[in-house]
Design a protein around this motif. Structure first.
Motif, short mmCIF file in Angstrom:
data_model
loop_
_atom_site.label_atom_id
_atom_site.label_comp_id
_atom_site.label_asym_id
_atom_site.label_seq_id
_atom_site.Cartn_x
_atom_site.Cartn_y
_atom_site.Cartn_z
N ARG A 186 -5.65 3.58 -10.24
CA ARG A 186 -4.50 3.74 -11.14
C ARG A 186 -3.91 2.40 -11.57
O ARG A 186 -4.12 1.37 -10.94
CB ARG A 186 -3.42 4.60 -10.46
N GLU A 187 -3.14 2.45 -12.66
CA GLU A 187 -2.54 1.24 -13.23
C GLU A 187 -1.43 0.67 -12.36
O GLU A 187 -1.20 -0.54 -12.36
CB GLU A 187 -1.97 1.54 -14.62
N SER A 188 -0.73 1.52 -11.63
CA SER A 188 0.37 1.08 -10.77
C SER A 188 0.37 1.93 -9.49
O SER A 188 -0.26 3.00 -9.46
CB SER A 188 1.72 1.19 -11.50
N THR A 221 1.46 4.42 -7.87
CA THR A 221 2.12 5.72 -7.83
C THR A 221 1.15 6.77 -8.36
O THR A 221 0.32 6.47 -9.25
CB THR A 221 3.42 5.74 -8.66
N THR A 222 1.22 7.97 -7.85
CA THR A 222 0.32 9.04 -8.29
C THR A 222 0.64 9.49 -9.70
O THR A 222 -0.15 10.20 -10.33
CB THR A 222 0.43 10.24 -7.34
N ALA A 223 1.79 9.07 -10.24
CA ALA A 223 2.14 9.41 -11.61
C ALA A 223 1.52 8.45 -12.63
O ALA A 223 1.55 8.72 -13.83
CB ALA A 223 3.66 9.41 -11.78
N ALA A 224 0.97 7.33 -12.16
CA ALA A 224 0.40 6.33 -13.06
C ALA A 224 -0.92 6.81 -13.65
O ALA A 224 -1.63 7.63 -13.06
CB ALA A 224 0.20 5.01 -12.33
N ARG A 225 -1.28 6.26 -14.80
CA ARG A 225 -2.54 6.63 -15.47
C ARG A 225 -3.74 6.15 -14.66
O ARG A 225 -3.75 5.03 -14.15
CB ARG A 225 -2.57 6.01 -16.87
N ALA A 226 -4.75 7.01 -14.56
CA ALA A 226 -5.98 6.65 -13.87
C ALA A 226 -6.89 5.90 -14.85
O ALA A 226 -7.21 6.42 -15.93
CB ALA A 226 -6.68 7.90 -13.35
N VAL A 227 -7.30 4.68 -14.50
CA VAL A 227 -8.15 3.88 -15.38
C VAL A 227 -9.63 4.07 -15.07
O VAL A 227 -10.47 3.87 -15.95
CB VAL A 227 -7.79 2.38 -15.29
N GLY A 255 2.06 3.73 -0.16
CA GLY A 255 0.81 4.04 0.51
C GLY A 255 -0.43 3.68 -0.27
O GLY A 255 -1.51 4.19 0.00
N PHE A 256 -0.31 2.77 -1.25
CA PHE A 256 -1.44 2.33 -2.04
C PHE A 256 -1.93 0.95 -1.60
O PHE A 256 -1.18 0.17 -1.00
CB PHE A 256 -1.06 2.24 -3.53
N TYR A 284 -12.38 -2.61 -8.27
CA TYR A 284 -13.58 -1.77 -8.28
C TYR A 284 -14.36 -2.06 -9.55
O TYR A 284 -13.85 -1.89 -10.67
CB TYR A 284 -13.21 -0.29 -8.21
N ASN A 285 -15.61 -2.52 -9.38
CA ASN A 285 -16.48 -2.84 -10.52
C ASN A 285 -15.78 -3.73 -11.55
O ASN A 285 -15.85 -3.51 -12.76
CB ASN A 285 -16.96 -1.55 -11.20
N GLY A 286 -15.04 -4.74 -11.06
CA GLY A 286 -14.41 -5.71 -11.94
C GLY A 286 -13.06 -5.31 -12.47
O GLY A 286 -12.39 -6.10 -13.13
N THR A 287 -12.61 -4.09 -12.18
CA THR A 287 -11.30 -3.61 -12.66
C THR A 287 -10.31 -3.60 -11.50
O THR A 287 -10.60 -3.06 -10.43
CB THR A 287 -11.42 -2.20 -13.25
N THR A 288 -9.16 -4.21 -11.72
CA THR A 288 -8.11 -4.25 -10.69
C THR A 288 -7.13 -3.11 -10.91
O THR A 288 -6.70 -2.85 -12.05
CB THR A 288 -7.35 -5.59 -10.75
N GLY A 289 -6.79 -2.41 -9.83
CA GLY A 289 -5.83 -1.32 -9.92
C GLY A 289 -5.35 -0.94 -8.53
O GLY A 289 -5.43 -1.74 -7.59
N TYR A 290 -4.89 0.30 -8.40
CA TYR A 290 -4.30 0.75 -7.14
C TYR A 290 -4.96 2.06 -6.70
O TYR A 290 -5.14 2.97 -7.51
CB TYR A 290 -2.79 0.94 -7.31
N ALA A 291 -5.31 2.13 -5.41
CA ALA A 291 -5.93 3.33 -4.84
C ALA A 291 -5.19 3.70 -3.57
O ALA A 291 -4.72 2.83 -2.83
CB ALA A 291 -7.41 3.09 -4.54
N LEU A 292 -5.10 5.00 -3.31
CA LEU A 292 -4.40 5.46 -2.10
C LEU A 292 -5.16 5.01 -0.85
O LEU A 292 -6.36 5.23 -0.71
CB LEU A 292 -4.29 6.98 -2.11
#
Length: 252
Positions: free
Chosen positions: A115-117, A119-125, A143-144, A149-157
């Motif tokens: 996700r972009e941020s 929170t579970t409300a953020a858009r999944a990239v 809790g993130f 992942y594969n060159g993309t930075t984001g947030y995972a639970l």
């Protein structure tokens, strides 16, 4: 006798004439010398002035030539030694490298969301498949983990990430440890351990850091994993008490 006197007289007159002529010539010569001296001095002065002008003109021409040469000459190239400054490794880069580590997606059916941020409300990239590796950069909110992942930075639970590559037996179609019903066999729970803390973590009544404290789970203590809850929490059982603990502090 008279004739001799006449000759003497004539000689005397001739001598006097010669003397007179000499005097006149001397006077003429004397009168002409200053003019020649003046003419010589004037000629010398004119010669010096001419030489001075020539020297001045030559100097000016040389100066102009030097200025034109300097203006049209190509700039001196900067050497590689002058421009190649040493590269310093910043403290921030070192810290980021020290904290990064590889973790794997587990406890899901197919994939989890990047996700972009945090929170579970953020858009999944992107979707991260089961058992896929990610690079964990740091712990984020709710809790993130902040991951790549594969060159993309984001947030995972964090509750879906473990420190080893899982096998198919850990792929879940539904949470492990379903709620017990009357007459059903006792569920089987996986054992997890408290990690990544100084002394203990808190077992709470709800999956929220504001939930009531039910117990403290010491570092290294074991709990029974029931299911993955909201906000980065696991539902677990510790010493007979059922509650919620932050997934980032639990591992197999």
């Amino acid at each position: 006798m008279a004739e001799g006197k006449g000759r003497t007289h004539i000689v005397a007159l001739a001598a006097a004439g010669v003397v007179a002529v000499g005097i006149v010539a001397g006077v003429l010569i004397a009168s002409q010398r200053p003019e020649k001296r003046f003419e010589a001095a004037a000629l010398e002065t004119e010669t010096r002035e001419t030489e001075t002008r020539r020297e001045t003109e030559t100097s000016a021409a040389e100066t102009e030539t030097a200025a034109i040469t300097a203006a049209t000459a190509p700039a001196t190239p900067v050497t590689a030694a002058a421009t190649a400054a040493p590269v310093e490794v910043t403290a921030a880069a070192t810290v980021a490298a020290d904290y990064s580590r590889t973790m794997y997606v587990s406890h899901c059916a197919q994939s989890i969301s990047l996700r972009e941020s945090p929170t579970t409300a953020a858009r999944a990239v992107k979707q991260i498949p089961f058992a896929a590796p990610v690079t964990v950069l740091e712990t984020a909110d709710n809790g993130f983990y902040k991951v790549i992942y594969n060159g993309t930075t984001g947030y995972a639970l964090a509750s879906y990430l473990i420190n080893y590559q899982p096998d198919e037996s850990e792929r879940l179609d539904k949470p492990v440890g379903a709620v017990e019903t009357s007459g059903s066999p006792s569920p089987t729970y996986r054992t997890m351990f408290c990690v990544n803390c100084k002394e203990y973590i808190t077992l709470r009544s709800v999956p929220d850091t504001k939930g009531a404290d039910l117990a403290h789970i010491p570092l290294g203590a074991s709990v029974s994993y029931v299911r993955t809850a909201d906000n980065g929490f696991y539902e677990v059982i510790y010493n007979g008490k059922r509650g919620y603990a932050l997934a980032q502090y639990l591992s197999y």
